[in-house]
Design a protein around this motif. Structure first.
Motif, PDB file in Angstrom:
ATOM      1  N   ALA A  46       0.842  -1.194   0.000  1.00 36.50           N
ATOM      2  CA  ALA A  46       0.000   0.000   0.000  1.00 36.50           C
ATOM      3  C   ALA A  46       0.873   1.238   0.000  1.00 36.50           C
ATOM      4  CB  ALA A  46      -0.901  -0.004   1.241  1.00 36.50           C
ATOM      5  N   ASP A  47       0.385   2.278  -0.647  1.00 39.66           N
ATOM      6  CA  ASP A  47       1.105   3.548  -0.667  1.00 39.66           C
ATOM      7  C   ASP A  47       0.475   4.492   0.344  1.00 39.66           C
ATOM      8  OD1 ASP A  47       3.053   5.352  -1.350  1.00 39.66           O
ATOM      9  OD2 ASP A  47       2.433   5.569  -3.440  1.00 39.66           O
ATOM     10  N   GLY A  48       1.238   5.474   0.747  1.00 43.69           N
ATOM     11  CA  GLY A  48       0.776   6.469   1.695  1.00 43.69           C
ATOM     12  C   GLY A  48       1.912   7.413   2.013  1.00 43.69           C
ATOM     13  N   GLY A  56       2.018   5.487  -6.169  1.00 39.52           N
ATOM     14  CA  GLY A  56       2.770   6.579  -6.768  1.00 39.52           C
ATOM     15  C   GLY A  56       2.413   7.947  -6.213  1.00 39.52           C
ATOM     16  N   GLU A  57       1.328   8.059  -5.463  1.00 39.77           N
ATOM     17  CA  GLU A  57       0.947   9.356  -4.895  1.00 39.77           C
ATOM     18  C   GLU A  57       1.474   9.541  -3.482  1.00 39.77           C
ATOM     19  OE1 GLU A  57      -3.149  10.460  -5.313  1.00 39.77           O
ATOM     20  OE2 GLU A  57      -3.176   9.921  -7.433  1.00 39.77           O
ATOM     21  N   GLY A  58       1.974   8.483  -2.883  1.00 37.34           N
ATOM     22  CA  GLY A  58       2.517   8.568  -1.534  1.00 37.34           C
ATOM     23  C   GLY A  58       4.034   8.535  -1.562  1.00 37.34           C
ATOM     24  N   LEU A  94       7.562   1.746  -2.922  1.00 34.46           N
ATOM     25  CA  LEU A  94       6.913   0.512  -3.378  1.00 34.46           C
ATOM     26  C   LEU A  94       7.803  -0.319  -4.302  1.00 34.46           C
ATOM     27  CD1 LEU A  94       3.346   1.942  -4.037  1.00 34.46           C
ATOM     28  CD2 LEU A  94       4.049   0.451  -2.157  1.00 34.46           C
ATOM     29  N   ALA A  95       8.516   0.326  -5.207  1.00 33.84           N
ATOM     30  CA  ALA A  95       9.381  -0.430  -6.123  1.00 33.84           C
ATOM     31  C   ALA A  95      10.465  -1.164  -5.347  1.00 33.84           C
ATOM     32  CB  ALA A  95       9.995   0.498  -7.167  1.00 33.84           C
ATOM     33  N   ASP A  96      10.998  -0.536  -4.296  1.00 35.33           N
ATOM     34  CA  ASP A  96      12.021  -1.188  -3.477  1.00 35.33           C
ATOM     35  C   ASP A  96      11.433  -2.372  -2.715  1.00 35.33           C
ATOM     36  OD1 ASP A  96      13.926   0.643  -4.334  1.00 35.33           O
ATOM     37  OD2 ASP A  96      13.585   1.979  -2.629  1.00 35.33           O
ATOM     38  N   VAL A  97      10.206  -2.213  -2.204  1.00 39.88           N
ATOM     39  CA  VAL A  97       9.556  -3.313  -1.499  1.00 39.88           C
ATOM     40  C   VAL A  97       9.318  -4.472  -2.463  1.00 39.88           C
ATOM     41  CG1 VAL A  97       7.500  -4.059  -0.235  1.00 39.88           C
ATOM     42  CG2 VAL A  97       8.500  -1.804   0.220  1.00 39.88           C
ATOM     43  N   LEU A  98       8.810  -4.169  -3.642  1.00 41.73           N
ATOM     44  CA  LEU A  98       8.606  -5.221  -4.651  1.00 41.73           C
ATOM     45  C   LEU A  98       9.925  -5.904  -4.995  1.00 41.73           C
ATOM     46  CD1 LEU A  98       6.043  -3.632  -7.116  1.00 41.73           C
ATOM     47  CD2 LEU A  98       5.747  -5.751  -5.835  1.00 41.73           C
ATOM     48  N   VAL A 139       7.231  -2.730 -12.672  1.00 40.98           N
ATOM     49  CA  VAL A 139       8.415  -2.842 -11.816  1.00 40.98           C
ATOM     50  C   VAL A 139       9.005  -4.243 -11.891  1.00 40.98           C
ATOM     51  CG1 VAL A 139       9.194  -2.851  -9.408  1.00 40.98           C
ATOM     52  CG2 VAL A 139       7.764  -0.983 -10.251  1.00 40.98           C
ATOM     53  N   LEU A 140       8.170  -5.249 -11.778  1.00 47.36           N
ATOM     54  CA  LEU A 140       8.679  -6.623 -11.820  1.00 47.36           C
ATOM     55  C   LEU A 140       9.188  -6.983 -13.205  1.00 47.36           C
ATOM     56  CD1 LEU A 140       6.068  -8.326  -9.515  1.00 47.36           C
ATOM     57  CD2 LEU A 140       8.451  -7.776  -8.977  1.00 47.36           C
ATOM     58  N   GLY A 141       8.567  -6.458 -14.245  1.00 48.18           N
ATOM     59  CA  GLY A 141       9.043  -6.689 -15.613  1.00 48.18           C
ATOM     60  C   GLY A 141      10.411  -6.083 -15.845  1.00 48.18           C
ATOM     61  N   GLU A 142      10.650  -4.911 -15.264  1.00 49.19           N
ATOM     62  CA  GLU A 142      11.959  -4.269 -15.389  1.00 49.19           C
ATOM     63  C   GLU A 142      13.021  -5.058 -14.647  1.00 49.19           C
ATOM     64  OE1 GLU A 142      11.228  -0.327 -13.933  1.00 49.19           O
ATOM     65  OE2 GLU A 142      10.175   0.279 -15.750  1.00 49.19           O
ATOM     66  N   ARG A 143      12.654  -5.729 -13.572  1.00 48.92           N
ATOM     67  CA  ARG A 143      13.609  -6.540 -12.806  1.00 48.92           C
ATOM     68  C   ARG A 143      13.881  -7.863 -13.488  1.00 48.92           C
ATOM     69  NH1 ARG A 143      15.126  -5.877  -7.920  1.00 48.92           N
ATOM     70  NH2 ARG A 143      15.068  -8.089  -7.443  1.00 48.92           N
TER      71      ARG A 143
END
Length: 159
Positions: A79-81, A91-93, A97-101, A132-136
């Motif tokens: 979740a974002d915040g 993306g608004e918080g 998230l990308a690091d967590v993924l 994000v996962l596709g880029e990884r």
């Protein structure tokens, strides 16, 4: 002293979901979660926005949990915040998230990941995760090919 905040500091049994575990509350520190719940082998539903609200720099905690206690984390609420609000569109918080993924992927987390976003923003949340996962995936595939080549005793192509 006031006991007004005791239920938040020491969550009682009413906030534990027997099927999945305790969902971290924004007022509970990573230290408390690690030394009380996880050290006591109690399941934890890891909510990233709640954790971000209680710990500005919580990625090392997430990494330790995945490395040492992933079996105690049946569900991750991605979740974002911000430090004061959660439940925002991805993306608004300010939750990384990308690091967590990336950590979930790197530690091959096989539990449930719930994308917590407002209903209207859920397709965008899914697209964000897929991107994000596709880029990884491509660098990971190259790294795996390099490992296989080294194990076979030949140089890896493209390295």
């Amino acid at each position: 002293t006031s006991t007004r905040y005791v239920p938040n500091l020491y969550p009682d049994s009413r906030v534990r979901a027997p099927a999945h575990g305790y969902e971290n509350d924004p007022s509970v520190s990573a230290f408390y979660l690690e030394t009380t719940h996880l050290a006591g082998s109690q399941p934890l539903v890891l909510d990233t926005a709640h954790l971000h609200m209680s710990e500005a720099a919580y990625l090392p905690f997430v990494e330790r949990v995945l490395a040492n206690h992933a079996d105690l984390v049946p569900v991750v609420h991605l979740a974002d915040g911000t430090r004061v609000n959660d439940g925002m569109p991805f993306g608004e918080g300010t939750v990384p998230l990308a690091d967590v993924l990336g950590l979930l992927d790197a530690y091959d987390y096989d539990g449930v990941v719930t994308l917590e976003a407002p209903q209207s923003a859920q397709p965008d949340a899914l697209a964000f995760c897929e991107r994000v996962l596709g880029e990884r995936e491509e660098p990971a595939e190259r790294a795996a090919a390099g490992r296989r080549a080294r194990e076979a005793g030949r140089p890896a192509s493209g390295n």
